[in-house]
Design a protein around this motif. Sequence first.
Motif, PDB file in Angstrom:
ATOM      1  N   ASN A  84      38.603  38.770  49.081  1.00  0.00           N
ATOM      2  CA  ASN A  84      39.894  38.419  49.673  1.00  0.00           C
ATOM      3  C   ASN A  84      40.626  37.382  48.809  1.00  0.00           C
ATOM      4  OD1 ASN A  84      41.961  38.659  51.580  1.00  0.00           O
ATOM      5  ND2 ASN A  84      41.158  36.981  52.843  1.00  0.00           N
ATOM      6  N   LEU A  85      40.554  37.598  47.491  1.00  0.00           N
ATOM      7  CA  LEU A  85      41.189  36.714  46.516  1.00  0.00           C
ATOM      8  C   LEU A  85      41.951  37.541  45.492  1.00  0.00           C
ATOM      9  CD1 LEU A  85      38.291  34.192  45.698  1.00  0.00           C
ATOM     10  CD2 LEU A  85      40.367  33.671  46.999  1.00  0.00           C
ATOM     11  N   GLN A  86      43.063  37.020  44.994  1.00  0.00           N
ATOM     12  CA  GLN A  86      43.745  37.644  43.861  1.00  0.00           C
ATOM     13  C   GLN A  86      43.265  36.940  42.602  1.00  0.00           C
ATOM     14  OE1 GLN A  86      48.029  37.564  43.869  1.00  0.00           O
ATOM     15  NE2 GLN A  86      48.185  38.706  41.952  1.00  0.00           N
ATOM     16  N   LEU A  87      42.595  37.695  41.737  1.00  0.00           N
ATOM     17  CA  LEU A  87      42.008  37.124  40.528  1.00  0.00           C
ATOM     18  C   LEU A  87      42.933  37.234  39.318  1.00  0.00           C
ATOM     19  CD1 LEU A  87      38.411  38.568  41.000  1.00  0.00           C
ATOM     20  CD2 LEU A  87      39.281  36.321  41.692  1.00  0.00           C
ATOM     21  N   PHE A  88      43.815  38.244  39.336  1.00  0.00           N
ATOM     22  CA  PHE A  88      44.740  38.459  38.227  1.00  0.00           C
ATOM     23  C   PHE A  88      46.142  38.727  38.772  1.00  0.00           C
ATOM     24  CE2 PHE A  88      40.627  39.989  36.664  1.00  0.00           C
ATOM     25  CZ  PHE A  88      40.504  39.274  35.475  1.00  0.00           C
ATOM     26  N   GLU A  89      47.124  38.271  38.012  1.00  0.00           N
ATOM     27  CA  GLU A  89      48.490  38.712  38.235  1.00  0.00           C
ATOM     28  C   GLU A  89      48.795  39.798  37.209  1.00  0.00           C
ATOM     29  OE1 GLU A  89      51.296  35.566  38.117  1.00  0.00           O
ATOM     30  OE2 GLU A  89      50.320  34.394  39.697  1.00  0.00           O
TER      31      GLU A  89
END
Length: 299
Positions: A45-50
């Motif tokens: 439940n994390l955004q690791l990359f844009e």
Amino acid sequence: MMYNPQLETFICVVESGSFSKASEKLYITSPAVIKQINSLEDSLNLQLFERTHRGLIVTEAGKSLYQDAKYLIQYCKESLNRAESARNNKEEVIRIGASPMTPPQVFMTLWPKIQKYCPELKFQLIPFENTPENAREILGNLGQNIDVVAGIFDDTMLNLRKCNGIELSKEAFCCALSLHHELAWKERLTLEDLHGQNILMMRRGWSKYVDILRDDLWKNHPDIHVIDFDFYNTEIFNRCENSNDILLAIKNWESVHPLMKIIPVEWKYEIPFGLLYSTEPSLKVRRLLSAVQKAMEET
């Protein structure tokens, strides 16, 4: 957080800077890398990359995970290696497909160097019959019953068979002909020797390397009669031995037919030869490929 293989893919993406470069290092396709990263982000439940039009940017959460994951991976790899060594030995066996057209002799010279980097690996030969059906099923399902196959290839063939390949060498195109053929006494052939002869070549679209040679012959040597065929197997060698035709071949196929001789030709046409493997190789196959690359760099 428990270790999972997606963490290793995540670290590789961060260090590579893109999905495509990471896929090359991991020997898997770019879509497979993206799928693993998406799954990891969903599970955490994390955004690791844009994802931007200029490329990937690691988020603050991604930077934090990257620092911790490196230590976690190192510890877990050691634990995983110990656990794998305790498994059944078959888990460490590389199953090599062997047929007249896919000779495993390349491993005779490579294997001592491979074992220097992966001493726990063993190999087992899995013989199979060269048929169109087998070629389609075995190469499309590498990793199930057979892990790797040694043979000629190009991008067209890899896409057709849905597998990957690592190049070990470039093999010169030669001519295979009957021991009773009028040219069999020669140790090397010229293009003029082939004038008036029938030369069997795989149909157009099978390999760009064969097609380049075919186009040259049609344009510059119309006296050489090119005849199409559909599949390399023992039967095509039998056909040439019985008909006195000539077959486009490589030196690695010298043992296919005892009454055929393979002779080099004075031209500069060749085709890649190497190991074919799954688009999503197992850990042991990835270790093998890494060892092969290191062995090749030594030569």
